[in-house]
Each structure stands twice: as C-alpha cells, then as structure tokens.
Design an enzyme around this catalytic site. Structure first.
Site, short mmCIF file in Angstrom:
data_model
loop_
_atom_site.label_atom_id
_atom_site.label_comp_id
_atom_site.label_asym_id
_atom_site.label_seq_id
_atom_site.Cartn_x
_atom_site.Cartn_y
_atom_site.Cartn_z
N ASP A 261 1.71 -1.56 12.09
CA ASP A 261 0.68 -1.42 11.31
C ASP A 261 0.45 -2.78 11.71
OD1 ASP A 261 0.08 0.83 10.11
OD2 ASP A 261 0.77 0.18 8.25
N LYS B 251 -4.26 5.69 14.77
CA LYS B 251 -4.82 4.79 13.24
C LYS B 251 -6.48 5.06 12.86
CE LYS B 251 0.00 4.65 13.08
NZ LYS B 251 0.45 5.55 11.44
N ARG C 33 -8.09 -3.37 9.68
CA ARG C 33 -6.81 -4.00 11.09
C ARG C 33 -7.80 -4.65 11.66
NH1 ARG C 33 -2.74 -3.98 7.23
NH2 ARG C 33 -2.17 -1.17 6.74
N GLN D 216 4.56 9.06 7.05
CA GLN D 216 3.26 10.38 6.21
C GLN D 216 4.34 11.42 6.35
OE1 GLN D 216 -0.20 9.37 7.98
NE2 GLN D 216 -0.17 7.30 7.00
N GLY E 108 -4.74 8.24 5.39
CA GLY E 108 -4.08 8.73 6.02
C GLY E 108 -3.36 9.13 5.12
N ARG F 220 -9.42 12.18 12.92
CA ARG F 220 -7.42 11.75 13.14
C ARG F 220 -6.61 13.10 12.85
NH1 ARG F 220 -5.94 6.96 9.10
NH2 ARG F 220 -3.88 6.99 10.35
N LYS G 220 0.81 -0.80 0.59
CA LYS G 220 -0.19 0.35 0.16
C LYS G 220 0.83 1.09 0.11
CE LYS G 220 -3.08 0.57 4.09
NZ LYS G 220 -2.78 1.99 4.39
N SER G 221 1.83 1.21 1.37
CA SER G 221 2.76 2.02 0.92
C SER G 221 3.55 3.03 -0.58
CB SER G 221 3.42 2.24 2.37
OG SER G 221 3.00 2.80 3.37
#
Ligand code: S3P
Length: 435
Positions: free
Chosen positions: A318, A345, A395, A168, A94, A122, A21-22
């Site tokens: 994560d 998160k 998650r 991030q 995010g 967030r 994903k990142s």
C-alpha cells in the site's frame, strides 16, 4: 479540491496517526462473531470502517460508537440475523467486502454485496474460487460486484493454495474455517498476518508452520470466540506519507507515536532504509502479538536508487506510490518489479504512480508489472499540475499532496474527500506540521 502553492518549511514535530485500517476491520468482524461485549479504542473512524459497522448492523449485530471507543455486542459464531435478500454496501473497501464473504458463506439467507464504482471494478474471483470449495454458491458480474451469496449449512473444509500474497483472500478463508467442521489447510504466500495474530490471541484453533516464502496454516472450527478489548495502534500505511514528507524536506525531523510495526507491514521502512533514509524505532513493545513502536525519521542527505527486492512487495504493497516519490529524488535509476497487484487496488496504482512522476518531470518506463524511475537529486517543480479522475483513490490524493509539499509547483488536486476512506485527519496533521 485542494490547491497547494508552496513547499513545506522545515519542521520538527511529534504526531499521532489514526488506528490501523486492517486491524480495525478485523477487530470489528471478529467482535461480531464473539460471545459478548468487545471494546476497541482508537478504532479508525474512516469510511471503510464506518461501512464495516453499517454492514454489521444490517446483519443484526449491536454496534455502539462512542466518542473514544467502539463497542460491539456479538452473539456468537454464525449468529447474524438478517432478511433473505439483504444488501450489504462495502463502499470502497476491498478488505471488508472480501473478508465478510468468509463469514457469510454459512448463512441460509441470501445476501448481496455491492460497493462504490472503484470497488465494482475490482476482482472477486480470487476470493469466490476458494469460498466456493467450502460448498457456497456465488453469482457475480464476471467476477466483479454485485455478488450474490447463497451459503451452505454443511461446509466442507478445504485445502487452499494462496499464490498472490493476498491477506484478504487468506483472511476470508480463515474466517470461513471458524464455522467449518474439520481442518482447513492454507498454503499462503507471505502477506500481512493480523488475522493469524488475532486467532492466536483469541486462542482459536490455529497452527502455523513458517517457511521462507510462504506459511502453512491449519485451522479447525470453534464454537466460541471470546470478546476482545483492543487498543488499536496507529497505521503504518498512513504514517508512510509523513515519513516520506520528512525525508524529502530540508532540516526536518518527525516522531510518529504508537505505530504498528508488524514485520509483515514494514516493507516501506526496509525499502526506504535501503535507499539511505534514516528511520529509527523507539520504545518497541508487543501488544496482543502485534509489534508497536514510535517511529523517528529525519531529512535525507543523499538518496540512493534501488533495485527493489520483490520479496518486499507484499509488506509494502500500500506504500509504493509514496516510495516512488523517494525514487524520484534518488541518484540513479530505481526499479520495482513483480508489481501486477498494484494495478488491482482502488485505482491502477502503477499507472498513477508513473503519471504523477511524469507530471513532475521524472522519466519512467512502465510495463504491466514493473516501473523504472529515472531519479533526479536536484528535482524542483515550478509548473501547474492538476490531479483528477483517479477513481478517488485516497492514496493517489495523499501522494500528490506530499509531492506538492516536497517538490513545489502549483497543484490543484481534486476529490479531497477521498481521504475519508482511510485517513480522515490527513490534512489536519499536515496543517499541524506546517504550524
Ligand atoms: C489488506 C490487504 C492488502 C492491502 C489492503 C488491506 C488487508 O490487499 O492492499 O489495503 O487488510 O488484508 P490484498 O489482500 O489484495 O493484497
């Protein structure tokens, strides 16, 4: 809603996991600033990435999604074309919301960023603060979404001390530096370094000095980014669910092919090995600076408790929810500390981790940044368990499925669609393993 009534039987399988994903989000954002046609294979097709592609389209970037590849035709640094007052919806992501802010501070057009109800809870102060120093102006709802960005055409390079270990925040500032004359300096607590590896691979002007607990980055502006062909490796965060399922199941073995094992992401492997889980890497190779391998794991014989070194937190951030399931079956008390970031998160995950454990009969003691888990090597669950109202945190859903399949009990797990955020094929792979 998903109902699970039976534990999983022994298995011996090989699986593939969707793209990281990142890396997928970073590839798309950098491709949108490149000159020409970038192509990615195995790009993650989850909601977070689809939100990324939708935002880029709204910013005037050409995006083509084919069956097995994605093309982005970039028009160069700071070339987004959009109307004043454009609204970008980051959905649940995010990473998208924070990273894209680094690219949007250079625009004279005003733009608004919104997100779903979880993202709207967030914190964005962490990224607004450094980006403001470049000269952009922000309006927010007390540091939360919606955020209005009023960019600057004359950004000033900044010195930024990133203390949370947030990739991030670091990446947002790195992206902002691309179009800022002069040297942007970042002192960043260790966190995932995919953006740095992309910058190096693209030969962007970056210098990195590594220290034990932090890195110093020196970044200069550039006027051109080359388009980028990228074969995205499998996601270790998604793999972690299957690693834990295998470790907790009897007489089982699993190979997960082509997974990103960048050392800034493998905290989960290090922690599980410390707890006695046997995990091997096969066919280790380097691809565009990223380390990749096939991961082989087998059922655990005995599981040791752990006093988890906080130095591993950022590289496992994560994965803690599934790691807690291993601690539930360990001999002795495990302790995880300095984890206040876990409550920042998609849901307050320290709270949800402890809630799932309590529901399966495991005692926990939590503070605002730590959890003590009283493991039980003979853990068996046979009661009814309902998981709901967890802000649709993907998650939390997947951890609950793994707990149900590993420990037993009669589970009803709501909001099945939450997996679409990061791992749409999660249940399909569970079914493949069950066959
Ligand atoms: C991410 C960084 C981490 C992680 C998130 C993805 C990234 O967040 O939890 O899932 O791709 O940069 P923080 O930067 O908030 O630690």
């Amino acid at each position: 809603m998903l109902k699970i009534k039976n534990k999983i039987k022994s298995f011996n399988k090989k699986i593939f996991i969707e793209g990281d994903k990142s890396i997928s989000i970073r590839w798309a954002l950098l491709a949108s600033q490149a000159n020409g046609r970038s192509v990615a294979k195995n790009l993650l097709r989850s909601e977070d990435i689809l939100s990324t592609l939708r935002c880029l389209k709204k910013l005037g970037v050409k995006v083509k999604l084919h069956k097995n590849k994605c093309e982005i035709i970039g028009m160069g640094i700071n070339s987004y074309k959009f109307k004043n007052g454009t609204v970008l919806d980051a959905g649940n992501s995010g990473t998208l919301a924070r990273l894209i802010m680094g690219l949007l501070i250079h625009s004279k057009k005003k733009v608004k960023i919104v997100g779903d109800s979880s993202l709207s809870k967030r914190d964005f102060i962490r990224v607004i603060k450094p980006l403001e120093k470049f000269g952009a102006k922000f309006k927010s709802n007390n540091g939360k979404l919606p955020i209005f960005i009023d960019g600057t055409l004359n950004p000033k390079p900044i010195s930024y001390d990133e203390k949370k270990g947030s990739a991030q925040c670091k990446s947002a500032v790195m992206l902002a530096s691309l179009n800022t004359m002069g040297t942007t300096k970042i002192k960043a607590k260790k966190s995932r370094n995919h953006t740095e590896l992309f910058f190096k691979h693209l030969k962007l002007p970056i210098k990195i000095k590594k220290y034990k607990k932090y890195d110093k980055l020196f970044l200069k502006n550039t006027n051109k980014i080359l388009p980028l062909k990228y074969d995205i490796p499998g996601d270790i965060s998604s793999s972690a669910f299957f690693i834990v399922l295998t470790a907790l199941s009897k007489n089982s073995r699993l190979t997960i092919k082509n997974i990103n094992i960048n050392p800034s992401r493998t905290g989960v492997i290090k922690i599980l090995r410390l707890m006695g889980i046997k995990i091997k890497y096969n066919k280790i190779r380097i691809y565009k600076g990223e380390k990749i391998a096939d991961i082989c794991v087998e059922s655990a014989k005995t599981i040791r408790s752990i006093n988890c070194p906080a130095a591993l937190n950022s590289s496992a951030i994560d994965e803690f929810l599934v790691i807690f399931l291993i601690a539930a079956k360990a001999k002795g008390i495990s302790f995880f500390k300095n984890l206040s970031e876990l409550n920042q998160k998609e849901s307050p995950r320290l709270k949800w981790g402890s809630k799932i454990l309590n529901l399966i009969g495991i005692k926990t003691i939590t503070t605002k940044d730590s959890i003590k888990i009283y493991g039980n090597p003979n853990l068996k669950v046979d009661k009814k368990i309902i998981i709901k109202d967890y802000l649709k945190d993907h998650r939390v859903f997947m951890t609950s499925v793994i707990a149900a399949l590993a420990f037993g009990g009669k589970w009803t797990i709501h909001d099945k669609d939450s997996i679409k955020t990061s791992f749409p094929s999660f249940l399909k792979i569970i079914n493949e393993i069950k066959k």
